[in-house]
Motif scaffolding. Structure first.
Motif, PDB file in Angstrom:
ATOM      1  N   ALA A   1       4.196   1.247  12.539  1.00 31.29           N
ATOM      2  CA  ALA A   1       4.440   1.404  11.108  1.00 31.29           C
ATOM      3  C   ALA A   1       5.566   0.439  10.746  1.00 31.29           C
ATOM      4  O   ALA A   1       6.572   0.353  11.457  1.00 31.29           O
ATOM      5  N   ASP A   2       5.403  -0.286   9.648  1.00 33.41           N
ATOM      6  CA  ASP A   2       6.389  -1.298   9.292  1.00 33.41           C
ATOM      7  C   ASP A   2       7.779  -0.702   9.085  1.00 33.41           C
ATOM      8  O   ASP A   2       8.747  -1.172   9.663  1.00 33.41           O
TER       9      ASP A   2
ATOM     10  N   GLU B   1       4.447   0.028   4.161  1.00 34.98           N
ATOM     11  CA  GLU B   1       3.632  -1.026   4.777  1.00 34.98           C
ATOM     12  C   GLU B   1       3.842  -2.300   3.964  1.00 34.98           C
ATOM     13  O   GLU B   1       3.719  -2.291   2.738  1.00 34.98           O
TER      14      GLU B   1
ATOM     15  N   GLN C   1      -5.024   1.458   6.153  1.00 31.76           N
ATOM     16  CA  GLN C   1      -4.111   1.273   7.283  1.00 31.76           C
ATOM     17  C   GLN C   1      -2.945   2.264   7.214  1.00 31.76           C
ATOM     18  O   GLN C   1      -2.665   2.964   8.187  1.00 31.76           O
ATOM     19  N   ILE C   2      -2.307   2.361   6.078  1.00 31.30           N
ATOM     20  CA  ILE C   2      -1.166   3.274   5.958  1.00 31.30           C
ATOM     21  C   ILE C   2      -1.626   4.734   6.026  1.00 31.30           C
ATOM     22  O   ILE C   2      -0.910   5.591   6.528  1.00 31.30           O
TER      23      ILE C   2
ATOM     24  N   TYR D   1      -1.730   5.831   9.616  1.00 29.46           N
ATOM     25  CA  TYR D   1      -0.385   6.155  10.090  1.00 29.46           C
ATOM     26  C   TYR D   1       0.043   7.533   9.590  1.00 29.46           C
ATOM     27  O   TYR D   1       0.696   8.290  10.295  1.00 29.46           O
TER      28      TYR D   1
ATOM     29  N   VAL E   1       3.157   0.704  -0.321  1.00 33.28           N
ATOM     30  CA  VAL E   1       2.675  -0.603   0.137  1.00 33.28           C
ATOM     31  C   VAL E   1       3.253  -1.655  -0.799  1.00 33.28           C
ATOM     32  O   VAL E   1       3.330  -1.449  -2.013  1.00 33.28           O
TER      33      VAL E   1
END
Length: 149
Positions: free
Chosen positions: A73-74, A89, A104-105, A108, A119
């Motif tokens: 995860a960013d 993200e 994608q997020i 997570y 995002v």
């Protein structure tokens, strides 16, 4: 690097081994300066300096495991009991924020079960407030101040 729709801050950039690097205050080290990293660093500083998020409760590149697959995860924000509260993200400014980014997020979030999904590509930012009780979410206009989370 590209001008973003985020407040500027005093960047610390250097060159090492022929590559530009930017200082990451959360990881406490210089990391390769990519367009995505440029967005990450600006966003983190925005959270800390303009939304009063505690540095100690933010983490970058948080490792997660989805089945057999290892992902990162960013950025993740935690509360005082170290429960995840927000996932962020990032994408490079040239990358569109498509359904794929939200997918994608969302993956997570299956692991972290946070209250906010964010995002950003530095030009556009979308914030979702999750409502698990009603199994819905809603988009909100701005990132809440830390004390309002």
């Amino acid at each position: 690097m590209m001008q973003l729709n985020l407040p500027p801050y005093q960047t610390r950039v250097k060159e090492a081994n022929g590559r530009k690097q930017i200082f990451d205050i959360l990881r406490r080290k210089y990391v390769t300066l990519t367009p995505e990293e440029w967005v990450r660093q600006h966003f983190i500083h925005y959270l800390i300096e303009h939304r009063n998020y505690p540095v100690a409760l933010l983490a970058n590149e948080v490792p997660l495991q989805v089945g057999e697959k290892k992902v990162r995860a960013d950025s993740v924000l935690y509360d005082n009991q170290l429960r995840p509260r927000m996932i962020v993200e990032y994408k490079a400014p040239t990358i569109a924020l498509t359904q794929k980014v939200f997918d994608q997020i969302s993956v997570y979030n299956l692991l972290l079960h946070v209250d906010y999904l964010v995002v950003s590509n530095g030009l556009e930012t979308y914030i979702c407030k999750m409502d698990y009780e009603n199994q819905t979410y809603r988009f909100i206009e701005t990132i809440p101040d830390y004390q309002n989370i």
